[in-house]
Enzyme design. Structure first.
Site, PDB file in Angstrom:
ATOM      1  N   CYS A  16       8.226 -20.831   6.856  1.00 32.26           N
ATOM      2  CA  CYS A  16       7.997 -20.736   5.413  1.00 32.26           C
ATOM      3  C   CYS A  16       6.915 -21.738   5.036  1.00 32.26           C
ATOM      4  CB  CYS A  16       9.270 -21.067   4.635  1.00 32.26           C
ATOM      5  SG  CYS A  16      10.692 -20.056   5.085  1.00 32.26           S
TER       6      CYS A  16
ATOM      7  N   HIS B 214      13.372  -0.578 -29.746  1.00 32.84           N
ATOM      8  CA  HIS B 214      12.155   0.185 -30.043  1.00 32.84           C
ATOM      9  C   HIS B 214      10.906  -0.591 -29.654  1.00 32.84           C
ATOM     10  CE1 HIS B 214       8.766   1.118 -32.774  1.00 32.84           C
ATOM     11  NE2 HIS B 214       9.036   2.345 -32.383  1.00 32.84           N
TER      12      HIS B 214
END
Length: 799
Positions: A754, A423
């Site tokens: 990279c 919840h």
């Protein structure tokens, strides 16, 4: 039966008659049950019956006036109005025609199921419930394990009253409904004996990130209300849709064994006092807490059903399921549109980054990717919610729908219990509130009034730190950003961010570092798992045993953990390339893993010592590399992630490259078999000088600009004394990069780079684009800027 519709009479078009929940059940019972999806039979008491109930008791005008008197600014009279409305409903009586219809329908359902006085679930279904714009789910009551006509009528009466709980009235106003313009239907459905097995919820979309190719399943022992109410930390599985129906492939990306602290059971018939006292909650046994509550085959079957339900409705779904412990069959007991993530992908993204750290108080499951700080307020009951001041952080054990008005005031939510579908988690997503659930000990280690910082910006683990820390927020808008011809790719380390990052504009992952997964998820040195007899320290032995206790053997622990990490990334970007760099720890970094000090040599300069390719075929580490190969083989061959390419770091010579490729083949990773491509990092000058020879051996190049710069200029990039000399734009470095790209083109193989420079330095991006590089990989926080630099470069040179 004027006021009854059985599921076989209901379709999704009947929301006005029976509410969203019952309309969906009828739709599935008629359309999906014939296709093999188990839907328990049942019937609905129509919304018109509720209207007749109001009319019969003469309360319509009074009830409407009461609701219209709500203080819609401060909600100061919310509790009083709710109490008065519920009293009004519960004081009413049912017309005899409704009672007769309910009893006749109950007898018919019992006869159809072959059981006298059938056990049933009784659930509220508002006529506005489960609409995409308004989900009353969880805001009205359900009653389980109801037996007999008397209890059934009592449960229906209580469902009517639950239309006027404080939380339902507040939500009704938030959604724009006023007065009595919402009616309620009640669904009555055969109970699945999950009290003797397990149950839970499933999402056909990742509820945290909106990733559409996954199904998320949560499960606990007994009735699933414990998950919905956040009382337990459930088991969780992530399942990959594209391989879900493929033969001989395992679509389960990840499984997590939750604590499942409680088990909700039936109260035996003789002890059922009323419709409100038909279930009990007991502590789960130690054995149950350590055991997964579904088998892999059951997870796959359930996922296939969820996929078909989503396909039928044409939208992401929030599904409740149960397993019958008597006949061992799975059933779907509810399905509704997923309302939190059923929206367009974000085009503007705020990136939260923690700028400092302090003492880590506790951690749990992170919801979202934001950060909040403030005073902690420990509250044990929702009726004490007035103690929480605006801007404070709620710390509690668990939450349920009664907490909704309180949660809306919180700057952040922290709970001891609960999982990603509890919840608290669901409400946090709806509100966009920072939340960390399932901490276990938050109410013990955090003091009331203590200033804390709650960070969900560090992966799937949410961290709670002592004090008010500094953080930054960077907004990235890519709504109108086109994709450049030079492929922008990610540099990734944390697999837990993959689903979220896949929503960015990209062409895959150019570098996935294994080190993060090994140090954060596995934590143990590979050789400590293979040669445990060499570990002489009892404390280290205990730490290892605790981590591997849920696995059949130590090797499986390493292989499965690493495969999970890589498969998460491969799935997130599927079918785009994900280039996985095999481990590139230095010896001093390996020594920091649990048990590492018993195996690693001491080196004066680990940066250029036993690292990368040199380890893989070395007798010292060969067995450890074999575990990495087994994990990659599982990802590609068993899980079907053939978009994974492998890359070898720090390969000093061509001969060394040949040895590594042979070692991989000996471990079942044969180049070109099942489409396997093997790349090499270009980060040593020898790689460039012999680029044509390396190109004959490998399928692609990836330029590691950091190591190439330091080894070209002969400096230690970790040394502050010479750091000012580190510069990728140095002509010598750029000259080597240019030669690498040219060699790749000559040999018709892919080449990428990279590094940070192409996002920080537009001129460097232009240099790479001009030379014809195929891809540039960026860290997540630099991707958008990097793409902009590439686009500008392509525009300037008219690619």
């Amino acid at each position: 039966m004027k006021h009854i519709l059985f599921f076989k009479q209901i379709s999704i078009t009947d929301i006005a008659k029976v509410g969203g929940k019952n309309a969906s059940l009828g739709e599935m019972y008629n359309q999906l049950n014939p296709k093999g999806i188990g839907i328990p039979n049942g019937f609905a008491l129509t919304a018109d019956a509720y209207r007749l109930f109001r009319e019969h008791n003469g309360i319509e005008k009074q009830l409407n006036e009461l609701l219209l008197s709500l203080d819609t600014k401060q909600y100061s009279n919310l509790a009083a109005i709710g109490q008065s409305a519920r009293t009004m409903i519960l004081s009413g009586t049912f017309p005899q025609e409704i009672i007769d219809d309910i009893n006749e329908a109950y007898k018919t359902l019992s006869n159809d199921c072959g059981i006298q006085n059938l056990d049933v679930a009784v659930r509220s279904s508002a006529t506005a419930e489960d609409l995409p714009t308004a989900s009353f789910a969880g805001r009205m009551e359900s009653f389980l394990n109801i037996n007999g006509e008397k209890q059934l009528l009592e449960a229906i009466h209580l469902c009517y009253a639950s239309l006027f709980t404080d939380r339902a009235i507040k939500y009704r106003h938030d959604m724009g409904f006023t007065g009595i313009d919402i009616a309620i239907s009640v669904g009555v459905q055969q109970m699945v004996r999950s009290d003797k097995a397990s149950s839970g919820v499933a999402f056909t979309i990742d509820p945290d990130t909106g990733f559409e190719n996954s199904i998320v399943i949560n499960s606990c022992w007994g009735l699933g209300e414990n998950i919905v109410q956040g009382r337990v930390t459930p088991d969780e599985w992530l399942v990959f849709k594209p391989t879900l129906f493929a033969e001989k492939l395992n679509p389960i990306l990840k499984s997590i064994c939750g604590r499942k602290e409680f088990t909700m059971l039936y109260v035996e018939n003789a002890e059922r006092a009323s419709a409100e006292k038909t279930i009990i909650n007991i502590e789960s046994s130690s054995e149950q807490q350590k055991k997964l509550s579904l088998t892999n085959n059951e997870v796959i079957q359930l996922s296939q059903w969820c996929y078909k339900i989503e396909e039928h409705y044409g939208k992401a779904m929030d599904i409740e399921w149960a397993k019958d412990g008597i006949n061992k069959q799975l059933y779907i007991v509810q399905a509704r549109p997923e309302t939190v993530r059923e929206k367009e992908k974000k085009q503007v993204r705020e990136i939260y980054s923690l700028q400092e750290k302090s003492k880590l108080l506790t951690k749990g499951i992170a919801l979202g990717d934001k950060i909040a700080s403030g005073k902690a307020r420990i509250i044990n009951h929702p009726q004490d919610g007035d103690q929480l001041q605006k801007g404070e952080i709620l710390v509690t054990d668990i939450t349920n729908p009664d907490w909704d008005p309180v949660l809306k005031k919180a700057a952040a939510i922290i709970t001891n219990k609960g999982g990603r579908t509890s919840h608290a988690a669901i409400v946090a997503r709806e509100l966009g509130t920072v939340a960390v659930v399932g901490c276990g000990n938050a109410t013990d280690v955090i003091k009331d009034g203590q200033e804390i910082t709650v960070s969900c910006a560090e992966g799937k683990e949410g961290n709670i730190y002592d004090g008010i820390l500094k953080w930054s927020i960077k907004e990235q808008d890519y709504s109108s950003l086109p994709m450049p011809k030079t492929n922008p790719m990610f540099i990734l380390a944390d697999p837990e961010r993959a689903f979220e990052l896949s929503n960015y504009p990209n062409q895959g992952v150019g570098l996935l570092r294994l080190e993060f997964a090994i140090s954060n998820s596995i934590r143990i040195h590979p050789l400590a798992l293979l040669e445990p007899e060499k570990i002489t320290d009892e404390k280290t032995r205990t730490a290892i045993n605790e981590l591997v206790k849920d696995y059949t053997d130590d090797k499986t622990y390493f292989i499965n953990k690493l495969a999970e990490a890589v498969s998460m990334v491969a799935a997130a970007f599927y079918p785009k390339d994900v280039i996985v760099r095999m481990s590139d720890f230095k010896s001093n970094e390996y020594a920091n893993l649990i048990g590492g000090k018993y195996f690693e040599p001491h080196e004066e300069n680990p940066m250029i010592g036993l690292r990368g390719a040199s380890r893989y075929y070395n007798d010292f580490y060969r067995k450890g590399f074999a575990l990495e190969c087994e994990a990659m083989k599982k990802v590609r061959n068993e899980m079907g992630m053939t978009n994974v390419k492998l890359m070898i770091p720090f390969c000093r010579t061509v001969e060394e490259g040949e040895k590594v490729i042979a070692e991989m083949a000996a471990n079942g990773l044969k180049q070109n078999e099942n489409g396997l491509e093997i790349y090499v990092m270009i980060e040593i000058p020898s790689n460039v000088l012999l680029a044509d020879e390396f190109a004959k051996l490998f399928d692609g190049f990836s330029i590691g600009s950091n190591d190439l710069t330091q080894l070209t200029l002969g400096l230690d990039r970790d040394s502050a004394l010479v750091s000012y000399l580190f510069n990728e734009e140095n002509p010598a470095v750029k000259g080597l990069i240019k030669k690498t790209i040219q060699a790749a083109k000559r040999n018709n193989i892919k080449v990428g780079l990279c590094g940070q420079a192409p996002s920080d330095i537009p001129a460097f991006a232009r240099f790479l684009v001009e030379e014809g590089i195929d891809s540039i990989s960026f860290n997540a926080d630099a991707l958008i800027k990097g793409i902009e630099n590439i686009l500008q470069a392509e525009k300037n040179i008219e690619i």
